[in-house]
Enzyme design. Structure first.
Site, PDB file in Angstrom:
ATOM      1  N   ASN A   9      55.648  14.902  21.244  1.00  0.00           N
ATOM      2  CA  ASN A   9      55.079  14.635  20.056  1.00  0.00           C
ATOM      3  C   ASN A   9      55.726  15.138  18.696  1.00  0.00           C
ATOM      4  OD1 ASN A   9      52.893  14.752  17.926  1.00  0.00           O
ATOM      5  ND2 ASN A   9      51.793  16.322  18.815  1.00  0.00           N
ATOM      6  N   TRP A  10      55.994  13.903  17.970  1.00  0.00           N
ATOM      7  CA  TRP A  10      56.974  14.180  16.822  1.00  0.00           C
ATOM      8  C   TRP A  10      56.291  14.628  15.531  1.00  0.00           C
ATOM      9  CZ3 TRP A  10      60.916   9.633  16.393  1.00  0.00           C
ATOM     10  CH2 TRP A  10      61.618   9.307  17.638  1.00  0.00           C
ATOM     11  N   LYS A  11      54.974  14.494  15.585  1.00  0.00           N
ATOM     12  CA  LYS A  11      54.024  14.825  14.690  1.00  0.00           C
ATOM     13  C   LYS A  11      54.304  14.161  13.280  1.00  0.00           C
ATOM     14  CE  LYS A  11      53.076  19.352  17.040  1.00  0.00           C
ATOM     15  NZ  LYS A  11      52.697  20.459  17.208  1.00  0.00           N
ATOM     16  N   HIS A  98      44.509  16.253  19.858  1.00  0.00           N
ATOM     17  CA  HIS A  98      45.522  17.259  19.506  1.00  0.00           C
ATOM     18  C   HIS A  98      44.764  18.419  18.656  1.00  0.00           C
ATOM     19  CE1 HIS A  98      48.832  19.442  18.053  1.00  0.00           C
ATOM     20  NE2 HIS A  98      49.429  19.064  18.973  1.00  0.00           N
ATOM     21  N   GLU A 100      45.606  19.986  16.354  1.00  0.00           N
ATOM     22  CA  GLU A 100      45.899  19.675  14.846  1.00  0.00           C
ATOM     23  C   GLU A 100      44.734  18.559  14.360  1.00  0.00           C
ATOM     24  OE1 GLU A 100      49.952  18.930  14.907  1.00  0.00           O
ATOM     25  OE2 GLU A 100      50.163  20.921  15.542  1.00  0.00           O
ATOM     26  N   GLU A 170      46.846  22.611  25.920  1.00  0.00           N
ATOM     27  CA  GLU A 170      47.724  23.337  24.921  1.00  0.00           C
ATOM     28  C   GLU A 170      46.962  24.337  24.301  1.00  0.00           C
ATOM     29  OE1 GLU A 170      50.871  20.267  23.329  1.00  0.00           O
ATOM     30  OE2 GLU A 170      48.974  20.011  22.205  1.00  0.00           O
ATOM     31  N   GLY A 176      53.591  25.784  18.129  1.00  0.00           N
ATOM     32  CA  GLY A 176      54.520  25.980  16.728  1.00  0.00           C
ATOM     33  C   GLY A 176      54.473  27.079  16.497  1.00  0.00           C
ATOM     34  N   SER A 216      55.157  25.498  22.268  1.00  0.00           N
ATOM     35  CA  SER A 216      56.416  26.214  22.254  1.00  0.00           C
ATOM     36  C   SER A 216      57.140  25.963  23.387  1.00  0.00           C
ATOM     37  CB  SER A 216      56.230  27.809  21.713  1.00  0.00           C
ATOM     38  OG  SER A 216      55.615  27.750  20.560  1.00  0.00           O
ATOM     39  N   GLY A 237      56.541  19.713  21.329  1.00  0.00           N
ATOM     40  CA  GLY A 237      56.604  19.316  19.688  1.00  0.00           C
ATOM     41  C   GLY A 237      58.066  19.642  19.155  1.00  0.00           C
ATOM     42  N   GLY A 238      58.019  20.818  18.729  1.00  0.00           N
ATOM     43  CA  GLY A 238      59.530  21.189  17.999  1.00  0.00           C
ATOM     44  C   GLY A 238      60.872  20.578  18.707  1.00  0.00           C
TER      45      GLY A 238
HETATM   46  P1  PGA Z   1      55.342  22.661  19.906  1.00  0.00           P
HETATM   47  O1  PGA Z   1      54.130  21.405  19.845  1.00  0.00           O
HETATM   48  O2  PGA Z   1      56.213  22.399  21.145  1.00  0.00           O
HETATM   49  O3  PGA Z   1      55.865  22.572  18.777  1.00  0.00           O
HETATM   50  O4  PGA Z   1      54.658  24.213  20.057  1.00  0.00           O
HETATM   51  C1  PGA Z   1      53.481  21.266  20.960  1.00  0.00           C
HETATM   52  C2  PGA Z   1      52.184  20.216  20.556  1.00  0.00           C
HETATM   53  O5  PGA Z   1      51.553  20.251  19.534  1.00  0.00           O
HETATM   54  O6  PGA Z   1      52.050  19.435  21.097  1.00  0.00           O
END
Ligand code: PGA
Length: 257
Positions: A9-11, A98, A100, A170, A176, A216, A237-238
């Site tokens: 997930n590049w956000k 998600h 967010e 998640e 994050g 994470s 994500g990251g």
């Molecule tokens: P993260 O994000 O790996 O940076 O914690 C995961 C996500 O939000 O899908």
């Protein structure tokens, strides 16, 4: 048997050029790695603006996803992007719900059910995110929270549609933040998710449902997570923004399954 997947997930990261560069690097590394693509899969979810261009450079072994779709099919909704539009530019998946989206954009279960239906109607595979916030975890409410997120959205589908869904657990406190759920904490919830799916649709459907872990997840902690029996891969994500780390996670998934 259910598919094991690493989804990135590049956000809201990368511009078109750096996104293309990342997709090409990931593609090259994935093409160099021999794995059984019936059993394992890889997906990237760039911002809407890059999806079409990235589809043209992406390895055929990698699926393409959006990070969201609109809750309407078309019309006067300035700035929105529909599931049909996403499908028409070559994506085959859509991340929905998600945390967010839930927290910053107020997406509730009702909105998410509408988005889920539109996603399925347009032949996109939903990657449906669930998970508790820190306060809920501290009050030991994580089981109730994921149950209601599943009950009020996914269990409103019939079994034919439910079988198309990928679930991503998640824990919001791990996204994050650098704090990962321990392998035991994650396995406990994944097993619980599989149990409630079995109670609703039967053991066979539960056995075939892919449940990803997100929050994470990175090469240094992935072995512990991926070796758990009910963790079928990760929503990343990251670490998905670094081609080496991202493809390394696929290698670790294959090695642990
Ligand atoms: P993260 O994000 O790996 O940076 O914690 C995961 C996500 O939000 O899908």
């Amino acid at each position: 048997m259910r598919k094991k997947i690493i989804a990135g997930n590049w956000k809201m990261n990368t511009d078109l050029n750096s996104g293309l560069e990342l997709a090409k690097n990931v593609s090259q590394k994935v093409d160099e790695f021999a794995f059984n693509s019936d059993e394992f899969g890889m997906i990237v979810s760039p911002p809407f603006t890059h999806i079409h261009a990235i589809g043209n450079v992406l390895s055929s072994k990698i699926g393409l996803s959006s990070q969201n779709v609109a809750e309407w099919s078309n019309g006067a909704y300035t700035g929105e992007i529909s599931a049909q539009m996403v499908k028409s530019i070559g994506a085959n998946y859509a991340i929905l719900g998600h945390s967010e989206r839930r927290s910053y954009f107020g997406e509730d279960n009702q909105v998410l059910f509408t988005k889920l239906k539109l996603t399925l109607e347009n032949n996109l595979t939903p990657i449906f995110c669930i998970g508790e916030v820190l306060e809920e975890r501290e009050e030991n409410k994580q089981f109730d929270v994921v149950k209601s997120q599943i009950d009020e959205v996914l269990f409103k589908l019939d079994v034919v549609d439910f079988k198309k869904v990928i679930i991503a657990y998640e824990p919001v406190w791990a996204i994050g933040t650098g704090k990962t759920a321990s392998p035991e904490q994650a396995q406990e919830i994944h097993a619980y998710i599989r149990k409630i799916v079995a109670d609703k649709f039967g053991a066979n459907v539960a056995d075939n449902t892919t449940v990803l872990y997100g929050g994470s997840c990175k090469p240094s902690n992935a072995d512990g997570l991926f070796s758990q029996p009910d963790i079928d891969g990760g929503l990343i994500g990251g670490a998905a923004l670094n081609a080496d780390d991202f493809v390394q996670l696929l290698k670790q998934l294959v090695a642990n399954k």
